[in-house]
Scaffold this motif. Sequence first.
Motif, PDB file in Angstrom:
ATOM      1  N   ALA A 126      -9.083   6.380  36.395  1.00 44.29           N
ATOM      2  CA  ALA A 126      -9.240   7.305  37.518  1.00 44.29           C
ATOM      3  C   ALA A 126     -10.419   8.245  37.312  1.00 44.29           C
ATOM      4  CB  ALA A 126      -7.957   8.093  37.737  1.00 44.29           C
ATOM      5  N   LYS A 127     -10.626   8.704  36.086  1.00 44.20           N
ATOM      6  CA  LYS A 127     -11.720   9.645  35.819  1.00 44.20           C
ATOM      7  C   LYS A 127     -13.067   8.978  36.031  1.00 44.20           C
ATOM      8  CE  LYS A 127     -13.416  13.593  34.710  1.00 44.20           C
ATOM      9  NZ  LYS A 127     -13.266  14.739  35.649  1.00 44.20           N
ATOM     10  N   GLU A 128     -13.192   7.727  35.579  1.00 46.00           N
ATOM     11  CA  GLU A 128     -14.444   7.004  35.789  1.00 46.00           C
ATOM     12  C   GLU A 128     -14.713   6.798  37.275  1.00 46.00           C
ATOM     13  OE1 GLU A 128     -12.112   6.247  33.597  1.00 46.00           O
ATOM     14  OE2 GLU A 128     -12.931   5.313  31.780  1.00 46.00           O
ATOM     15  N   LEU A 129     -13.654   6.529  38.047  1.00 44.92           N
ATOM     16  CA  LEU A 129     -13.813   6.370  39.490  1.00 44.92           C
ATOM     17  C   LEU A 129     -14.268   7.676  40.130  1.00 44.92           C
ATOM     18  CD1 LEU A 129     -13.500   4.777  42.122  1.00 44.92           C
ATOM     19  CD2 LEU A 129     -11.066   5.361  42.113  1.00 44.92           C
ATOM     20  N   GLU A 130     -13.650   8.757  39.747  1.00 48.11           N
ATOM     21  CA  GLU A 130     -14.049  10.064  40.283  1.00 48.11           C
ATOM     22  C   GLU A 130     -15.520  10.347  39.985  1.00 48.11           C
ATOM     23  OE1 GLU A 130     -12.888  14.761  39.599  1.00 48.11           O
ATOM     24  OE2 GLU A 130     -11.383  13.219  39.219  1.00 48.11           O
ATOM     25  N   ASN A 131     -15.945  10.059  38.763  1.00 47.49           N
ATOM     26  CA  ASN A 131     -17.347  10.290  38.401  1.00 47.49           C
ATOM     27  C   ASN A 131     -18.282   9.422  39.235  1.00 47.49           C
ATOM     28  OD1 ASN A 131     -16.606  12.157  36.455  1.00 47.49           O
ATOM     29  ND2 ASN A 131     -16.659  10.696  34.765  1.00 47.49           N
ATOM     30  N   ALA A 132     -17.861   8.181  39.528  1.00 48.48           N
ATOM     31  CA  ALA A 132     -18.690   7.290  40.344  1.00 48.48           C
ATOM     32  C   ALA A 132     -18.854   7.845  41.756  1.00 48.48           C
ATOM     33  CB  ALA A 132     -18.075   5.892  40.386  1.00 48.48           C
ATOM     34  N   PHE A 133     -17.774   8.348  42.334  1.00 50.46           N
ATOM     35  CA  PHE A 133     -17.867   8.957  43.660  1.00 50.46           C
ATOM     36  C   PHE A 133     -18.793  10.168  43.648  1.00 50.46           C
ATOM     37  CE2 PHE A 133     -13.605   6.955  44.668  1.00 50.46           C
ATOM     38  CZ  PHE A 133     -14.072   6.194  45.730  1.00 50.46           C
ATOM     39  N   GLU A 134     -18.718  10.958  42.590  1.00 46.53           N
ATOM     40  CA  GLU A 134     -19.572  12.143  42.501  1.00 46.53           C
ATOM     41  C   GLU A 134     -21.047  11.746  42.431  1.00 46.53           C
ATOM     42  OE1 GLU A 134     -18.890  15.345  42.767  1.00 46.53           O
ATOM     43  OE2 GLU A 134     -16.736  15.035  43.062  1.00 46.53           O
ATOM     44  N   LYS A 135     -21.351  10.639  41.754  1.00 42.71           N
ATOM     45  CA  LYS A 135     -22.731  10.165  41.682  1.00 42.71           C
ATOM     46  C   LYS A 135     -23.247   9.759  43.052  1.00 42.71           C
ATOM     47  CE  LYS A 135     -22.443   8.538  36.900  1.00 42.71           C
ATOM     48  NZ  LYS A 135     -22.408   7.334  36.015  1.00 42.71           N
ATOM     49  N   LEU A 136     -22.337   9.387  43.953  1.00 46.06           N
ATOM     50  CA  LEU A 136     -22.709   9.030  45.324  1.00 46.06           C
ATOM     51  C   LEU A 136     -22.592  10.214  46.282  1.00 46.06           C
ATOM     52  CD1 LEU A 136     -21.033   5.498  45.608  1.00 46.06           C
ATOM     53  CD2 LEU A 136     -23.478   6.005  45.521  1.00 46.06           C
ATOM     54  N   ASN A 137     -22.451  11.414  45.703  1.00 38.58           N
ATOM     55  CA  ASN A 137     -22.315  12.632  46.514  1.00 38.58           C
ATOM     56  C   ASN A 137     -21.151  12.529  47.487  1.00 38.58           C
ATOM     57  OD1 ASN A 137     -24.674  13.922  45.380  1.00 38.58           O
ATOM     58  ND2 ASN A 137     -25.902  12.535  46.618  1.00 38.58           N
ATOM     59  N   GLY A 138     -20.046  11.945  47.005  1.00 40.96           N
ATOM     60  CA  GLY A 138     -18.882  11.768  47.850  1.00 40.96           C
ATOM     61  C   GLY A 138     -18.196  13.071  48.213  1.00 40.96           C
ATOM     62  N   LEU A 139     -17.502  13.043  49.342  1.00 34.75           N
ATOM     63  CA  LEU A 139     -16.713  14.183  49.810  1.00 34.75           C
ATOM     64  C   LEU A 139     -15.272  13.983  49.345  1.00 34.75           C
ATOM     65  CD1 LEU A 139     -16.254  16.700  51.673  1.00 34.75           C
ATOM     66  CD2 LEU A 139     -15.835  15.059  53.523  1.00 34.75           C
ATOM     67  N   ARG A 140     -14.769  14.887  48.524  1.00 32.98           N
ATOM     68  CA  ARG A 140     -13.420  14.749  47.997  1.00 32.98           C
ATOM     69  C   ARG A 140     -12.403  14.919  49.120  1.00 32.98           C
ATOM     70  NH1 ARG A 140     -11.476  15.489  42.740  1.00 32.98           N
ATOM     71  NH2 ARG A 140     -13.479  16.398  42.127  1.00 32.98           N
ATOM     72  N   LEU A 141     -11.375  14.081  49.092  1.00 37.34           N
ATOM     73  CA  LEU A 141     -10.326  14.108  50.102  1.00 37.34           C
ATOM     74  C   LEU A 141      -8.978  14.404  49.444  1.00 37.34           C
ATOM     75  CD1 LEU A 141     -11.401  10.883  52.022  1.00 37.34           C
ATOM     76  CD2 LEU A 141     -11.831  13.242  52.734  1.00 37.34           C
ATOM     77  N   PRO A 142      -8.095  15.136  50.145  1.00 35.36           N
ATOM     78  CA  PRO A 142      -6.831  15.597  49.542  1.00 35.36           C
ATOM     79  C   PRO A 142      -5.704  14.573  49.662  1.00 35.36           C
ATOM     80  CG  PRO A 142      -7.047  16.557  51.705  1.00 35.36           C
ATOM     81  CD  PRO A 142      -8.299  15.746  51.480  1.00 35.36           C
ATOM     82  N   LEU A 143      -5.971  13.334  49.217  1.00 37.71           N
ATOM     83  CA  LEU A 143      -4.935  12.303  49.264  1.00 37.71           C
ATOM     84  C   LEU A 143      -5.203  11.314  48.149  1.00 37.71           C
ATOM     85  CD1 LEU A 143      -2.468  11.176  50.822  1.00 37.71           C
ATOM     86  CD2 LEU A 143      -4.071   9.807  52.173  1.00 37.71           C
ATOM     87  N   GLY A 144      -4.135  10.828  47.518  1.00 38.20           N
ATOM     88  CA  GLY A 144      -4.288   9.890  46.423  1.00 38.20           C
ATOM     89  C   GLY A 144      -4.609  10.608  45.123  1.00 38.20           C
ATOM     90  N   ASP A 145      -4.547   9.867  44.021  1.00 40.82           N
ATOM     91  CA  ASP A 145      -4.990  10.432  42.753  1.00 40.82           C
ATOM     92  C   ASP A 145      -6.492  10.666  42.775  1.00 40.82           C
ATOM     93  OD1 ASP A 145      -2.413  10.367  41.699  1.00 40.82           O
ATOM     94  OD2 ASP A 145      -2.659   8.331  40.931  1.00 40.82           O
ATOM     95  N   VAL A 146      -7.207   9.776  43.450  1.00 41.27           N
ATOM     96  CA  VAL A 146      -8.645   9.938  43.685  1.00 41.27           C
ATOM     97  C   VAL A 146      -8.911   9.530  45.123  1.00 41.27           C
ATOM     98  CG1 VAL A 146     -10.972   9.324  42.972  1.00 41.27           C
ATOM     99  CG2 VAL A 146      -9.126   9.303  41.280  1.00 41.27           C
ATOM    100  N   GLY A 147      -9.443  10.443  45.913  1.00 44.24           N
ATOM    101  CA  GLY A 147      -9.779  10.146  47.299  1.00 44.24           C
ATOM    102  C   GLY A 147     -11.134  10.725  47.652  1.00 44.24           C
ATOM    103  N   TYR A 148     -12.008   9.896  48.184  1.00 43.39           N
ATOM    104  CA  TYR A 148     -13.356  10.360  48.532  1.00 43.39           C
ATOM    105  C   TYR A 148     -13.847   9.650  49.791  1.00 43.39           C
ATOM    106  CZ  TYR A 148     -14.479  12.921  44.213  1.00 43.39           C
ATOM    107  OH  TYR A 148     -14.516  13.839  43.192  1.00 43.39           O
ATOM    108  N   GLN A 149     -14.716  10.337  50.507  1.00 48.55           N
ATOM    109  CA  GLN A 149     -15.460   9.737  51.608  1.00 48.55           C
ATOM    110  C   GLN A 149     -16.902   9.555  51.164  1.00 48.55           C
ATOM    111  OE1 GLN A 149     -14.785  11.268  55.609  1.00 48.55           O
ATOM    112  NE2 GLN A 149     -16.990  11.174  56.020  1.00 48.55           N
ATOM    113  N   ILE A 150     -17.433   8.345  51.337  1.00 49.87           N
ATOM    114  CA  ILE A 150     -18.825   8.063  51.025  1.00 49.87           C
ATOM    115  C   ILE A 150     -19.424   7.264  52.172  1.00 49.87           C
ATOM    116  CG2 ILE A 150     -18.619   8.177  48.517  1.00 49.87           C
ATOM    117  CD1 ILE A 150     -18.398   5.134  48.461  1.00 49.87           C
ATOM    118  N   ASP A 151     -20.742   7.184  52.203  1.00 52.83           N
ATOM    119  CA  ASP A 151     -21.431   6.463  53.271  1.00 52.83           C
ATOM    120  C   ASP A 151     -21.811   5.062  52.813  1.00 52.83           C
ATOM    121  OD1 ASP A 151     -21.298   8.614  54.961  1.00 52.83           O
ATOM    122  OD2 ASP A 151     -23.358   9.283  54.595  1.00 52.83           O
ATOM    123  N   ALA A 152     -21.314   4.060  53.549  1.00 50.94           N
ATOM    124  CA  ALA A 152     -21.862   2.710  53.370  1.00 50.94           C
ATOM    125  C   ALA A 152     -23.284   2.722  53.915  1.00 50.94           C
ATOM    126  CB  ALA A 152     -21.010   1.690  54.102  1.00 50.94           C
TER     127      ALA A 152
END
Length: 217
Positions: A126-152
Amino acid sequence: MAEERTSNYIKLCDEWAEKFLQMEKKELMNRLPELKEEDGYLKITHFGVPFGIRLDNGRIDRLDGRAKANATEMLNIYTLLGYVKENAFFMDKWVPFADLRNARPFGPAYKIGVTDVFAATFSGHAKELENAFEKLNGLRLPLGDVGYQIDAFSCEPMQFYFWDCDDEFEAQANILFDYSATDFNHVESAVSTAEMGVRRLAELAGLPLKGKAFGMS
């Protein structure tokens, strides 16, 4: 079989390159304001990576110098250019893949090749996934252990949700699309776009894909 499949994808990309040369570029840029004409390219970003469609021959280059564009990336871009509808717009109506227009026939393959792979790849990471989203400037979402919005693409944001494994349950994952996704691209391309997103996240996390991924090289 793999070589034949790769050859077919390359042929398809060649066909799309020819189609691109016949497209009205100003109209494309009106429909997709994220396209920028520079240095002999129409430039676009796909999951954080810059690409350029060459105006002289229609071929697609990856512009960060790290690798060549693969078939999945190229076809996601080509089909976006080929299928975007006039006046397509973001609706802010989030749905799972199966609820997109005409998506249900592709649902089983999507689950096996995308969300099951997403869950298996990041199970215990989960931590590695969170870091990957952060590298894509993802928007954190309040659902799931890790939830993010990113742009395809800028026109196609996606929401990724992940629940890690525990003593009772295996890891689970889901991906939501805006309902407008099929106004911007073909429904089959929603599958390959989501699959590319999982691949990009795994790449940024430094993890190998697990499960029955069906990506195109």
